[in-house]
Enzyme design. Sequence first.
Site, PDB file in Angstrom:
ATOM      1  N   ASP A 177      33.354  36.136  52.715  1.00 51.36           N
ATOM      2  CA  ASP A 177      32.121  36.702  52.259  1.00 51.36           C
ATOM      3  C   ASP A 177      31.442  36.072  51.100  1.00 51.36           C
ATOM      4  O   ASP A 177      30.316  35.854  50.976  1.00 51.36           O
ATOM      5  CB  ASP A 177      32.172  37.925  52.307  1.00 51.36           C
ATOM      6  CG  ASP A 177      32.121  38.713  53.798  1.00 51.36           C
ATOM      7  OD1 ASP A 177      31.644  38.067  54.582  1.00 51.36           O
ATOM      8  OD2 ASP A 177      32.713  39.800  53.599  1.00 51.36           O
ATOM      9  N   ASP A 234      34.713  50.378  45.458  1.00 46.48           N
ATOM     10  CA  ASP A 234      34.626  48.995  44.381  1.00 46.48           C
ATOM     11  C   ASP A 234      33.173  48.980  44.144  1.00 46.48           C
ATOM     12  O   ASP A 234      33.023  48.624  42.865  1.00 46.48           O
ATOM     13  CB  ASP A 234      35.000  47.847  45.161  1.00 46.48           C
ATOM     14  CG  ASP A 234      36.848  47.990  45.496  1.00 46.48           C
ATOM     15  OD1 ASP A 234      37.303  48.665  44.406  1.00 46.48           O
ATOM     16  OD2 ASP A 234      37.318  47.165  46.171  1.00 46.48           O
TER      17      ASP A 234
HETATM   18  N1  ARG Z   1      41.090  52.269  48.253  1.00 46.16           N
HETATM   19  C1  ARG Z   1      41.478  51.447  47.221  1.00 46.16           C
HETATM   20  C2  ARG Z   1      40.772  51.807  46.096  1.00 46.16           C
HETATM   21  O1  ARG Z   1      39.582  52.115  46.068  1.00 46.16           O
HETATM   22  C3  ARG Z   1      41.710  50.012  47.474  1.00 46.16           C
HETATM   23  C4  ARG Z   1      40.375  49.236  47.606  1.00 46.16           C
HETATM   24  C5  ARG Z   1      40.376  47.927  48.166  1.00 46.16           C
HETATM   25  N2  ARG Z   1      39.529  47.113  48.210  1.00 46.16           N
HETATM   26  C6  ARG Z   1      39.325  46.303  48.979  1.00 46.16           C
HETATM   27  N3  ARG Z   1      38.187  45.531  49.009  1.00 46.16           N
HETATM   28  N4  ARG Z   1      40.130  45.988  49.993  1.00 46.16           N
HETATM   29  O2  ARG Z   1      41.086  51.600  45.086  1.00 46.16           O
END
Ligand code: ARG
Length: 414
Positions: free
Chosen positions: A14, A128
């Site tokens: 991506d 994120d």
């Molecule tokens: N749910 C976890 C958090 O919010 C992990 C996020 C993982 N991010 C990803 N792009 N897979 O901290």
Amino acid sequence: MAKRVVLAYSGGLDTSVLVKWMQEEWGVEVVALAVDVGQVPGADAEYWGAIRARAAAAGAIEARVVDAREEYASRYVANAIKANALYEGKYPLVSSLSRPVIARHLVAAAREFSADAVAHGCTGKGNDQVRFEVAVRTLAPDLEVLAPVRTWGFTRRDSIDYARLHGIPITATEDKPYSVDENIVGRAIECGAIEDPWNAPPEEIYERTRAVADAPSEDREIVIGFERGVPVSLDGVPTPLHLMLPELDKVVGVYGFGRVDMVENRRVGIKSREIYECPGALALILAHADLESITLERDVAREKSHLEFRYAETVYDGLWYSPLREALDAFVDATQRHVTGEVRLRLQPGRCDVVGRRAERGLYDFALATYEADDAFRHEDAAGFVRLWGLSVETWSKRQRTEEPVVSKERRDA
Ligand code: ARG
């Protein structure tokens, strides 16, 4: 509209496509920034060289790799360990901790390259995006934050086609159902078959932990040394945290300890099934919390345990750069002054248990605790203490307690 953008670049499908796409669609110059937070254990100069080459092939005007492992470990992860931070009691904040350090480097690069925006490749459903955007807005309110993935409408297939069409070298294939984010704290795994919370996680998703059935049959003991709450040595050998975590991942992970399977509450209101594997980080938090049991005064320990939840939520919710996190860190640091000592961990298939702890300035007083002859506890003080301790509820019981009196019934079938 921005003219020059620094993109948080992972080297994956991506973000590689994003480099080209932002130029084509928005006419911006793209600086690709990859921040090494230990996402690929053992990655060397060759690995990062290939990442830079890919960004360049996708059309980045500059591709930069920053080694942030030490900074990440000492200024972010160490704080979380001191706080025993586990979101919803289970998750050691793998991704939540790395976003603020990546955001800091995005801002630094934006300044260096005179960019007027930063960009990330997060979707609109996750945490994120919240962490990146809140962090950047806090550190540099003048920078625009672009989140193309929220609106571009590409499927994975579209991204692969776009990459092929534009000669972007990618290794991704379509049969990669999981979304994985990792760094020195651990791995976070989402999507694919585990989106159904009833489905047991398939063994293939794990990389840092072995199945319990494949664990070594012999027990092993390791000793973690702490100084003011920070892990500083492994089996007596001084080891900085950014090297200790990968080392521990190996040592502890083979025993099949360190997996977390949970449905968590995301900041955006979604419940999400997540699998984590963090053998080293979980072993360190376990050991650290145990060392606190002999070094923290009782009331400090009680108060800290409440704040630990708040700490984890604050970091999880993207508020690393906030006065609350700073204040919580100040409290935590004040508690860690004497959290110096060693903890013995015993590893067995599927288990990691504390089997010993010691601290030079520990509060465990053998003479007070012992039931043997050298007992120094003043037993005569106990009777009066206990009477006064219960005086308030005793008075309440005499005057106000409404429940029926306690009676004893003989058991006739005995
Ligand atoms: N749910 C976890 C958090 O919010 C992990 C996020 C993982 N991010 C990803 N792009 N897979 O901290």
